[in-house]
Enzyme design. Structure first.
Site, short mmCIF file in Angstrom:
data_model
loop_
_atom_site.label_atom_id
_atom_site.label_comp_id
_atom_site.label_asym_id
_atom_site.label_seq_id
_atom_site.Cartn_x
_atom_site.Cartn_y
_atom_site.Cartn_z
N LYS A 1 -4.27 -6.59 7.72
CA LYS A 1 -4.29 -5.23 7.17
C LYS A 1 -3.33 -4.42 8.02
O LYS A 1 -3.42 -4.45 9.26
CB LYS A 1 -5.68 -4.62 7.25
CG LYS A 1 -6.69 -5.29 6.34
CD LYS A 1 -8.00 -4.51 6.36
CE LYS A 1 -8.97 -5.10 5.36
NZ LYS A 1 -10.19 -4.33 5.23
N ASP B 1 -22.13 0.33 1.86
CA ASP B 1 -21.26 0.11 0.69
C ASP B 1 -21.28 -1.37 0.32
O ASP B 1 -20.25 -1.97 0.05
CB ASP B 1 -19.84 0.57 1.02
CG ASP B 1 -19.01 0.74 -0.23
OD1 ASP B 1 -17.77 0.83 -0.13
OD2 ASP B 1 -19.59 0.76 -1.34
N ILE C 1 -0.83 -9.28 -0.45
CA ILE C 1 -1.88 -9.68 -1.42
C ILE C 1 -2.67 -8.48 -1.95
O ILE C 1 -3.52 -8.63 -2.82
CB ILE C 1 -2.86 -10.72 -0.81
CG1 ILE C 1 -3.46 -10.19 0.50
CG2 ILE C 1 -2.22 -12.07 -0.64
CD1 ILE C 1 -4.57 -11.09 1.06
N GLU D 1 -6.20 1.47 1.76
CA GLU D 1 -5.97 2.92 1.82
C GLU D 1 -4.89 3.26 2.83
O GLU D 1 -4.15 4.21 2.69
CB GLU D 1 -7.28 3.63 2.20
CG GLU D 1 -7.31 5.07 1.76
CD GLU D 1 -8.14 5.94 2.69
OE1 GLU D 1 -8.06 7.16 2.52
OE2 GLU D 1 -8.85 5.43 3.57
N PHE D 2 -4.80 2.40 3.89
CA PHE D 2 -3.90 2.73 4.99
C PHE D 2 -2.56 2.01 4.92
O PHE D 2 -1.64 2.30 5.67
CB PHE D 2 -4.58 2.39 6.32
CG PHE D 2 -5.80 3.21 6.58
CD1 PHE D 2 -7.07 2.75 6.24
CD2 PHE D 2 -5.68 4.47 7.14
CE1 PHE D 2 -8.19 3.52 6.47
CE2 PHE D 2 -6.80 5.25 7.38
CZ PHE D 2 -8.07 4.79 7.03
N GLY D 3 -2.45 1.01 4.05
CA GLY D 3 -1.20 0.25 3.97
C GLY D 3 -1.46 -1.07 3.28
O GLY D 3 -2.57 -1.32 2.79
N VAL E 1 -2.12 -5.05 2.42
CA VAL E 1 -2.89 -6.16 2.98
C VAL E 1 -2.05 -7.40 2.69
O VAL E 1 -1.60 -7.61 1.56
CB VAL E 1 -4.28 -6.29 2.30
CG1 VAL E 1 -5.06 -7.44 2.91
CG2 VAL E 1 -5.06 -4.98 2.42
N1 ADE Z 1 -8.31 -9.18 0.90
C1 ADE Z 1 -8.81 -8.37 1.84
N2 ADE Z 1 -9.20 -9.09 2.90
C2 ADE Z 1 -8.93 -10.38 2.64
C3 ADE Z 1 -9.15 -11.58 3.32
N3 ADE Z 1 -9.70 -11.58 4.50
N4 ADE Z 1 -8.78 -12.72 2.73
C4 ADE Z 1 -8.26 -12.69 1.51
N5 ADE Z 1 -8.03 -11.60 0.80
C5 ADE Z 1 -8.38 -10.45 1.36
#
Ligand code: ADE
EC number: 2.7.10.1
Length: 935
Positions: free
Chosen positions: A604, A697, A578, A582-584, A586
């Site tokens: 992640k 942030d 989705i 930065e690390f790979g 999601v």
């Molecule tokens: N993108 C990054 N984290 C997410 C999450 N927890 N649910 C849906 N999209 C995301």
């Protein structure tokens, strides 16, 4: 009116003079034929001119005898008489014919008198008024018909009503006759008094009763004139008025004068000038003196010239410099302009900074650089130019480097250093620059100080902290390079004792006490630290859960297991990618927990080929998130660290990040829904700030939204977060910061705190209320910083309830301690949600000021314009406001940006500061008027 009146038949109405109770004569007409039936006795006035009247009033004073008090008159005695009138253009020669007359009314007495009253000489006088109109002929007659009463007519007053000549708001209004129809008013335009001019068309309305109503518009005294008691008087000599307005004349600004009356602009004194765009309210100014302290720094390819600003700027801020290069032979009089061979960076004229770099010069030549300071009135002056010259032979060297630097002593907060002069100073050393920073904070910021001697005591340091120092020398040629870095450490309490040995016993005793405390604390933390594998520490107070920085763990991978569950990867089913972190990647997927239903999760991943530091940074987020447990903070399900890929598993948020979600659904939500989202975010932030965690942030892009529109704060990880954030930009101190979301003190000196998170929260509010608009639109980061510094704040998004914009403005207070706490924000939003009518007032509604002059808004905050200008550091414009007639906060509050410009506020930043303060003032007013909420 002239008597006698006509009174047919002659035996009825009689002119009789009586005495009143004070024995004064009163002339009356009387009739009293009460014994005989069928009386018809007339009394007619002479002709009465109508003048300007349209409607006339007849006031009659009379006495009337009570029939009951006269015996034997039953059936013949009457207690009323009739009032008639006849319009006529002719005043004479009109025969009296009763049937030509029109009846106005039957007049009865409120009080009739008896024989007894007569005996007591009490006059029971009645007053009755009747109105007649419209009257169209030149005049009229009145007639009184007696039908058998006992009457004494004491007075008849005939009059009409008018609105009399008046002067209002410096406009004159003539005598005006009201309309006959009492429900409609006569609109009258005023004409300005002498030496005044119209601002808005002055008008008054004349009411039926002769009262002036509803004043509109006004005149203002023209330039050179001021208002005194409703008229405009010329300014005295020495005074001026530059703008038309109902204000006083002001004393001529500094360095200007006038010897005549009615002056609009004072003339500048000799040697002083006014630039074309300078307002008349500004002081006259003069060209600056010459720049000072020119130094240079040269190498084979570049010559850097630097100077100090002139001691006298001439009273202006628009200072620029220009540099003229001359090549001179041995005789200084034989100089020629350098010509095109030489280049100046950025240019040689119109320089704003006091330095320039010269390129493409030739070796072994005597160059003379004449540096001139100029300002907006330099062109107007005929006096000789003021410049400073420096002659440089292009093979001179800067000083060589400084060698060894020694620490002489150190206390808790100071370090004393000394060093040797450079081996080759190549000229007299003017001073040394000492640059230093905390060793641990190398990238973030540094400080510097100067010393004329080869030694310095650097103060204001942290105890027991390592600092890096490097030093350079300065001669007229410029700076040497920096010395190598030297590392020195400040002392702790024991070292202070050593440093201050020999000082009085009391201090020594206290230090011993302090040392004892230090030992106890050290022991305490050694014990608790070893138990928790923590080398750093955090003090937990009973009942408050405190956030622990994972970096205080000696081994951060231990931290992650302290706060996050290890998940067996077989329990995770990855379904879709989705996004990219930065690390790979999601991904979204499912997590199966034995004995429970599968739940949707976001995963992640850390892509292969990472180094240790990346793995640690990646897992830092999980170590932080794992410490939190709140419905508005993204929940950590667990981590996979024992197999590859390393993963962080968190709850799945169907609607993704808040900023893109709002942009996709622009305008689709009710204000209450938006406030609900904001409430959730504030609640999450309250939880974080209670735990002592500073997010750094907070932005809509870092808020996630689930299918129930619940908002949760995400993206934890301190510095790593900022590396990851595409919005984060490098600041001059070297940090990476999302400028538009960050509080000024955090940008300027990295003072991050829950109060700086509050600032960011205000920006998130703005993002939410504008459905994901970019804060400060396309302004550059630099402009954002400058305009915030100038006092500008984001205006309310369209359709934003005033109370919410006011909350944003609270969050953006410069003084961080004045910003609301998250707990205040949550309860404020709760109140709004409970009382949705408080959201109905939009900022657009509030900003339109009442224009009916009767309404005077209240300003509880600033009594005078002068106080207000001081409070926003715009005191320099007091004269402009006064001279232009903006003498009260009421008048000021109605000013448009154009008017602000017109009175001479030229700098855009100042215009913004004034406009934004006015906006806040109006909001405050609205707030007070609504008796609404207080944060
Ligand atoms: N993108 C990054 N984290 C997410 C999450 N927890 N649910 C849906 N999209 C995301």
């Amino acid at each position: 009116h002239t008597l006698p009146w006509l009174a047919p038949p002659p035996w009825a109405w009689d002119a009789i003079t009586e005495m009143d109770e004070y024995n004064r004569p009163i002339h009356t007409y009387q009739v009293c034929n009460v014994m005989e039936p069928n009386q018809n006795n007339w009394l007619r006035t002479n002709w009465i001119s109508r003048d300007a009247a349209q409607k006339i009033y007849v006031e009659m004073k009379f006495t009337l005898r009570d029939c009951n008090s006269i015996p034997w008159v039953l059936g013949t005695c009457k207690e009323t008489f009739n009032l008639y009138y006849l319009e006529s253009d002719e005043s004479h020669g009109i025969k009296f014919k009763p049937n030509q007359y029109s009846k106005i009314d039957t007049i009865a007495a409120d009080e009739s008198f008896t024989q007894m009253d007569l005996g007591d000489r009490i006059l029971k006088l009645n007053t009755e008024v009747r109105e007649v109109g419209p009257i169209n002929r030149k005049g009229f007659f009145l007639a009184f018909q007696d039908i058998g009463a006992c009457i004494a007519l004491v007075s008849v007053r005939v009059y009409y009503k008018k609105c009399p000549f008046t002067v209002r708001n410096l406009a004159m209004f003539p005598d005006t006759i009201p309309r006959v129809d009492s429900s409609s008013l006569v609109e009258v335009r005023g004409s300005c008094v002498k030496s005044a001019e119209e601002r808005d068309t002055p008008k008054l309305y004349c009411g039926a009763d002769g009262d002036w109503l509803v004043p509109l518009g006004r005149c203002i005294c023209s330039v050179g004139y001021e208002e005194v008691d409703g008229s405009c008087h010329a300014c005295r000599s020495g005074f001026y008025k530059a703008f038309a307005g109902n204000i006083k004349c002001s004393k001529c600004p500094p360095h200007s004068q006038t010897f005549v009356e009615a002056t609009s602009v004072c003339q500048c004194e000799k040697g002083y000038f006014r630039a074309e765009k300078d307002p008349a309210t500004m002081a006259c100014t003069r060209p600056p003196s010459a720049p000072r302290n020119v130094i240079f720094n040269i190498n084979e390819t570049a010559l850097m010239l630097e100077w100090s600003p002139p001691s006298d700027t001439g009273g202006r801020k628009d200072l620029t410099y220009s540099v003229i290069c001359k090549k001179c032979g041995s005789d200084a009089s034989q100089c020629e302009i350098c010509g095109g061979g030489i280049r100046f960076i950025p240019r040689h004229t119109g320089l704003i900074n006091s330095s320039v770099t010269v390129l493409d010069f030739v070796s072994h030549v005597n160059y003379t650089f004449e540096i001139e300071a100029m300002n907006g009135v330099s062109e107007l002056s005929f006096s000789p130019k003021q410049f400073t010259a420096i002659t440089i032979t292009t093979d001179q060297d800067a000083p060589s480097l400084i060698g060894m630097v020694r620490k002489d002593w150190a206390s808790q907060n100071s370090i004393a250093l000394s060093w040797q002069d450079p081996d080759f100073p190549n000229g007299a050393i003017l001073d040394y620059e000492i640059k230093y920073y905390e060793k641990e904070q190398e990238q973030l910021s540094y400080s510097s100080t100067r010393s004329k001697a080869p030694s310095v005591i650097v103060t204001g340091l942290k105890p027991a902290t390592k600092y890096i120092f490097h030093i350079r020398a300065r001669t007229a040629t410029g700076y040497s390079g920096y010395s190598q870095k030297f590392e020195f450490e400040t002392g702790d309490e024991t070292s202070d004792m050593a440093a201050e040995q020999g000082q009085i016993l009391v201090i020594a005793t206290a230090a011993v006490g302090g040392f004892t405390l230090l030992v106890i604390l050290t022991l305490f933390f050694l014990i608790t630290g070893s138990k928790n594998n923590i080398s750093g520490f955090s003090v937990r107070f009973p009942g408050t859960k405190t956030y622990i920085d994972p970096d205080t763990y000696e081994d951060p991978s231990l931290a992650v297991h302290e706060f996050a569950k290890e998940i067996d990867p077989s329990r995770i089913r990855i379904e879709r990618v989705i996004g990219a972190g930065e690390f790979g990647e999601v991904c979204s997927g499912r997590l199966k927990t034995p004995g429970k239903r599968e739940i949707p999760v976001a995963i992640k991943t850390l892509k292969g080929g990472y180094v240790d530091r990346q793995r640690r940074d990646f897992l830092r987020e999980a170590s932080i998130m794992g410490q939190f447990d709140h419905p508005n903070i993204i929940r950590l399900e667990g981590v996979v660290t024992k197999s590859k890929p390393v993963m962080i598993v968190v709850e799945y948020m169907e609607n993704g990040s808040l900023d893109s979600f709002l942009r996709k659904h622009d305008g689709h939500f009710t204000v209450i829904q938006l406030v609900g989202m904001l409430r959730g975010i504030a609640s999450g932030m309250k939880y974080l700030s209670d735990m002592g965690y500073v997010h750094r942030d907070l932005a809509a892009r870092n808020i996630l939204v689930n299918s129930n529109l619940m908002c949760k704060v995400s993206d934890f990880g301190l510095s790593r977060v900022l590396e990851d954030d595409p919005e984060a930009a490098y600041t001059t101190s070297g940090g990476k910061i999302p400028i538009r979301w960050t509080a000024p003190e955090a940008i300027a000196y990295r003072k991050f705190s829950s109060a700086s998170d509050t600032w960011s929260y205000g920006i998130v509010m703005w993002e939410v209320m504008s459905y994901g608009e970019r804060p400060y639109w396309e302004m550059s980061n630099q402009d954002v910083i400058l305009s915030i510094e100038e006092g500008y704040r984001l205006p309310a998004p369209m359709g934003c309830p005033a109370s919410l914009h006011q909350l944003m403005l609270h969050c953006w207070q410069k003084e961080r301690n004045h910003r609301p706490k998250f707990t205040d924000i949550v309860s404020f939003l709760d109140k709004l949600i409970r009382n949705p009518s408080s959201l109905h007032t939009l900022v657009e509604d509030v900003l339109v000021m009442p224009d009916s002059p009767g309404e005077v808004p209240e300003y509880p905050f600033f009594v005078s314009v002068s106080d207000w200008l001081d409070s926003i550091k715009m005191g320099q414009y007091k004269n402009n406001f006064m001279a232009a007639g903006y003498t009260t906060m009421d008048l000021v509050s109605r000013m448009s940006i154009d008017e602000i410009r017109r009175i001479g506020v030229v700098l855009i930043g100042h215009q913004r500061r004034i406009v934004s303060s006015l906006q806040t003032l109006r909001l405050h007013m609205m707030h007070i008027q609504e008796k609404g909420f207080h944060v």
